[in-house]
Design a protein around this motif. Structure first.
Motif, PDB file in Angstrom:
ATOM      1  N   ALA A 283      92.644  12.038  40.230  1.00 36.73           N
ATOM      2  CA  ALA A 283      92.702  11.638  38.827  1.00 36.73           C
ATOM      3  C   ALA A 283      91.568  10.685  38.495  1.00 36.73           C
ATOM      4  CB  ALA A 283      94.045  10.974  38.541  1.00 36.73           C
ATOM      5  N   SER A 284      91.052  10.797  37.298  1.00 34.71           N
ATOM      6  CA  SER A 284      90.103   9.809  36.803  1.00 34.71           C
ATOM      7  C   SER A 284      90.827   8.479  36.598  1.00 34.71           C
ATOM      8  CB  SER A 284      89.502  10.271  35.471  1.00 34.71           C
ATOM      9  OG  SER A 284      88.743  11.439  35.627  1.00 34.71           O
ATOM     10  N   ARG A 285      90.064   7.396  36.589  1.00 40.11           N
ATOM     11  CA  ARG A 285      90.672   6.100  36.331  1.00 40.11           C
ATOM     12  C   ARG A 285      91.280   6.109  34.932  1.00 40.11           C
ATOM     13  NH1 ARG A 285      87.863   0.035  36.509  1.00 40.11           N
ATOM     14  NH2 ARG A 285      89.774  -1.078  35.969  1.00 40.11           N
ATOM     15  N   SER A 286      92.474   5.573  34.805  1.00 41.29           N
ATOM     16  CA  SER A 286      93.245   5.719  33.578  1.00 41.29           C
ATOM     17  C   SER A 286      92.815   4.728  32.501  1.00 41.29           C
ATOM     18  CB  SER A 286      94.727   5.508  33.869  1.00 41.29           C
ATOM     19  OG  SER A 286      94.975   4.157  34.215  1.00 41.29           O
ATOM     20  N   ARG A 287      93.121   5.113  31.260  1.00 44.65           N
ATOM     21  CA  ARG A 287      92.896   4.203  30.129  1.00 44.65           C
ATOM     22  C   ARG A 287      93.686   2.908  30.317  1.00 44.65           C
ATOM     23  NH1 ARG A 287      93.347   7.251  24.870  1.00 44.65           N
ATOM     24  NH2 ARG A 287      91.067   7.208  24.931  1.00 44.65           N
ATOM     25  N   CYS A 333      80.375   2.464  26.961  1.00 47.23           N
ATOM     26  CA  CYS A 333      79.488   1.379  26.501  1.00 47.23           C
ATOM     27  C   CYS A 333      80.043  -0.006  26.740  1.00 47.23           C
ATOM     28  CB  CYS A 333      79.190   1.560  25.010  1.00 47.23           C
ATOM     29  SG  CYS A 333      80.648   1.399  23.948  1.00 47.23           S
ATOM     30  N   ALA A 334      81.336  -0.135  27.083  1.00 45.53           N
ATOM     31  CA  ALA A 334      81.965  -1.436  27.319  1.00 45.53           C
ATOM     32  C   ALA A 334      81.768  -2.351  26.108  1.00 45.53           C
ATOM     33  CB  ALA A 334      81.439  -2.048  28.616  1.00 45.53           C
ATOM     34  N   THR A 335      81.265  -3.554  26.325  1.00 45.46           N
ATOM     35  CA  THR A 335      81.140  -4.517  25.228  1.00 45.46           C
ATOM     36  C   THR A 335      79.814  -4.411  24.481  1.00 45.46           C
ATOM     37  OG1 THR A 335      80.345  -6.197  26.785  1.00 45.46           O
ATOM     38  CG2 THR A 335      82.720  -6.148  26.322  1.00 45.46           C
ATOM     39  N   THR A 352      80.571   5.089  23.236  1.00 44.06           N
ATOM     40  CA  THR A 352      81.968   5.458  23.445  1.00 44.06           C
ATOM     41  C   THR A 352      82.542   4.642  24.587  1.00 44.06           C
ATOM     42  OG1 THR A 352      81.689   7.180  25.140  1.00 44.06           O
ATOM     43  CG2 THR A 352      81.332   7.828  22.842  1.00 44.06           C
ATOM     44  N   ASP A 353      83.839   4.378  24.516  1.00 41.01           N
ATOM     45  CA  ASP A 353      84.525   3.739  25.629  1.00 41.01           C
ATOM     46  C   ASP A 353      85.971   4.186  25.610  1.00 41.01           C
ATOM     47  OD1 ASP A 353      83.719   1.408  27.678  1.00 41.01           O
ATOM     48  OD2 ASP A 353      85.867   1.302  27.248  1.00 41.01           O
ATOM     49  N   ILE A 354      86.575   4.269  26.784  1.00 34.47           N
ATOM     50  CA  ILE A 354      87.954   4.714  26.892  1.00 34.47           C
ATOM     51  C   ILE A 354      88.932   3.680  26.360  1.00 34.47           C
ATOM     52  CG2 ILE A 354      88.287   3.801  29.231  1.00 34.47           C
ATOM     53  CD1 ILE A 354      89.905   6.326  29.863  1.00 34.47           C
ATOM     54  N   SER A 355      88.529   2.407  26.382  1.00 39.74           N
ATOM     55  CA  SER A 355      89.413   1.309  25.983  1.00 39.74           C
ATOM     56  C   SER A 355      89.023   0.782  24.605  1.00 39.74           C
ATOM     57  CB  SER A 355      89.338   0.182  27.020  1.00 39.74           C
ATOM     58  OG  SER A 355      90.274  -0.822  26.750  1.00 39.74           O
ATOM     59  N   ARG A 356      90.021   0.411  23.817  1.00 44.46           N
ATOM     60  CA  ARG A 356      89.747  -0.064  22.461  1.00 44.46           C
ATOM     61  C   ARG A 356      89.202  -1.492  22.444  1.00 44.46           C
ATOM     62  NH1 ARG A 356      91.498   1.629  17.631  1.00 44.46           N
ATOM     63  NH2 ARG A 356      92.971   3.062  18.633  1.00 44.46           N
ATOM     64  N   GLN A 373      86.330   5.264  20.223  1.00 40.61           N
ATOM     65  CA  GLN A 373      87.132   5.248  21.440  1.00 40.61           C
ATOM     66  C   GLN A 373      87.340   6.684  21.902  1.00 40.61           C
ATOM     67  OE1 GLN A 373      91.047   3.607  20.994  1.00 40.61           O
ATOM     68  NE2 GLN A 373      91.415   3.441  23.216  1.00 40.61           N
ATOM     69  N   ALA A 374      87.007   6.972  23.138  1.00 40.57           N
ATOM     70  CA  ALA A 374      87.093   8.342  23.630  1.00 40.57           C
ATOM     71  C   ALA A 374      87.232   8.345  25.140  1.00 40.57           C
ATOM     72  CB  ALA A 374      85.849   9.133  23.227  1.00 40.57           C
ATOM     73  N   ALA A 375      88.095   9.211  25.650  1.00 44.19           N
ATOM     74  CA  ALA A 375      88.254   9.423  27.087  1.00 44.19           C
ATOM     75  C   ALA A 375      87.474  10.667  27.471  1.00 44.19           C
ATOM     76  CB  ALA A 375      89.726   9.596  27.444  1.00 44.19           C
TER      77      ALA A 375
END
Length: 480
Positions: A283-287, A333-335, A352-356, A373-375
């Motif tokens: 599994a990919s690392r989760s949100r 992109c993180a911060t 884009t980043d997985i976390s809001r 925000q995108a996974a």
């Protein structure tokens, strides 16, 4: 890592809010044929996995505990009890503790010297192999039946626990689990709860797995821990005879859940009992794990203050073969620190980043860029790009998701565009793979040779071109 068990250590209550925020996948034992537990010392099996042992045995699963040493080194400064006396006493306590967890639990004692597993790692490896699927029986061993078959849950100490014997035991277990089909690994912390900092943990909290303990299982674990009297109570009032696991430390292990570190390979027997024993889904690392990271560290990593990060950004930007781009896409992109730099090189930038959470900081840092925000790869943004940047992202993706991401990049990259990939080369406990693996996979999948490949001890950077990209000198007319 060094620590003093006599120090007060981390307050167990400090871990409670941290663990409450973990969206842990519960551990389910359905689909396993047996459980094999590694205990470097008597009481490790109870502290780290006593509840699991009790629940598995009560469910009818064969549970076998391999005790590496008899724990004779627990009180090196004792004025009242010799190592030989401790060896006898702790062996008896171990047997009593297993009986308290469940009378059906079996065990093997290896008699490796306490503290000496590094020099005897193959003794443990050989003993575990006897109990793993298709494992050969040792010459002269008591095993008379066929080697074990079916799916096995191997439970061993977490390698980062801070004790040398725990680290070696974890390394041996990890190697055998990786080499042996039909084996899944869970790792338990013991001393990390005592020395680690919940505000910035070394323990990979976001990726922990949880085993809920019933009242009956927790009661069995309490009684088993109490059986280790030489560890939970002082040998005498004399200095050097203090309890190793006092009440404060015991509270870490007497919660209504046991916590385990799981490798990135998903437990397919738990997720799907009908799956073939040799199939694993990575599994990919989760949100949720990224969300938990940003809850602890709102700035993520030290992108601004670290000279390593500053220099790596400079190398990344210097590797871009064109002065200016029409449309840039930054994956993960993180911060927004690198995003802000990209806005000076591109007419439009989408991050884009997985976390809001980090996107709010990114918007303030790079107001001219857009963010979503995108996974990856499922939530792929619409558009075409002549620059795609994948920095410190690839090793958080499963092999299948990495392949799909590469396909997405190739499908949306203009002919004169490039993919820039930069990845950390050191171990990361939250990563699915590593930077070198990701870079090699990109090179193998990309239809053209890299325009730039920069490798140094800390990171690897590759610039992968579209079909219309030429060298800088050729583009400038310096060569024909």
């Amino acid at each position: 890592m060094s620590f003093d068990h006599r120090a007060p250590g981390t307050d167990p209550d400090a871990w409670t809010p941290v663990l409450a925020r973990v969206h842990a996948t519960p551990i389910v034992l359905n689909g396993y044929d047996r459980v094999l537990v590694v205990a470097p010392h008597p009481d490790d099996e109870t502290l780290g996995a006593g509840g699991l042992i009790a629940i598995a045995a009560e469910a009818g699963l064969p549970v076998h505990v391999v005790l590496v040493s008899r724990g004779e080194g627990s009180h090196p400064d004792s004025p009242t009890t010799t190592p030989d006396q401790l060896r006898v006493r702790r062996t008896a306590e171990f047997s009593a503790a297993l009986d308290a967890l469940h009378p059906a639990v079996t065990s093997t004692v290896l008699d490796v010297p306490d503290g000496g597993l590094r020099e005897h790692a193959e003794v443990l490896a050989h003993a575990l192999t006897e109990h793993l699927p298709s494992g050969p029986a040792a010459p002269g061993s008591a095993a008379t039946g066929p080697a074990a078959t079916g799916r096995t849950l191997l439970v061993a100490p977490w390698q980062g626990d801070g004790h040398r014997d725990h680290r070696i035991a974890g390394e041996v277990a990890e190697r055998l689990a990786a080499e042996t089909p039909g084996v899944d690994l869970l790792s338990y912390p013991v001393w990390a709860w005592h020395w680690d900092d919940p505000a910035a943990p070394a323990l990979p909290v976001a990726g922990l797995r949880a085993l809920p303990l019933s009242t009956a299982a927790l009661d069995r674990k309490r009684r088993a821990l109490d059986a280790h009297a030489s560890q939970v109570r002082p040998l005498s009032p004399a200095p050097g005879d203090e309890a190793i696991v006092d009440d404060r430390h015991a509270r870490h292990h007497l919660r209504d859940q046991e916590w385990f570190v799981a490798p990135s390979v998903a437990d397919t027997a738990t997720a799907n009992a009908d799956a073939d024993a040799d199939e694993h889904t990575t599994a990919s690392r989760s949100r949720e794990s990224f969300d938990a990271h940003y809850d602890r560290k709102p700035e993520g990593w030290d992108f601004d203050g670290s000279w390593y990060e500053q220099r790596k950004r400079a190398v990344t930007l210097a590797a871009l073969p064109r002065r200016r781009y029409r449309s840039a896409l930054e994956l993960g992109c993180a911060t927004g620190v690198l995003t802000a730099a990209l806005t000076e090189r591109a007419d439009s930038v989408l991050g884009t980043d997985i976390s809001r959470a980090p996107l709010e900081r990114a918007r303030r840092r790079a107001p001219s860029a857009q963010f979503v925000q995108a996974a990856l790869p499922a939530e792929w943004p619409a558009g075409r790009w002549d620059l795609v940047v994948m920095s410190e992202v690839g090793y958080y993706l499963s092999p299948a998701d990495l392949d799909a991401t590469i396909d997405r990049v190739l499908a949306s990259l203009d002919d004169d565009g490039v993919l820039v990939a930069c990845h950390w080369r050191h171990p990361d406990s939250d990563a699915v793979t590593d930077g070198d693996t990701v870079d090699a996979h990109l090179a193998a999948r990309w239809p053209r040779p890299a325009l730039v490949r920069h490798v140094e001890p800390d990171f690897v950077l590759s610039v992968l071109p579209g079909p219309a990209v030429a060298s800088v000198a050729r583009t400038e007319g310096l060569v024909r």
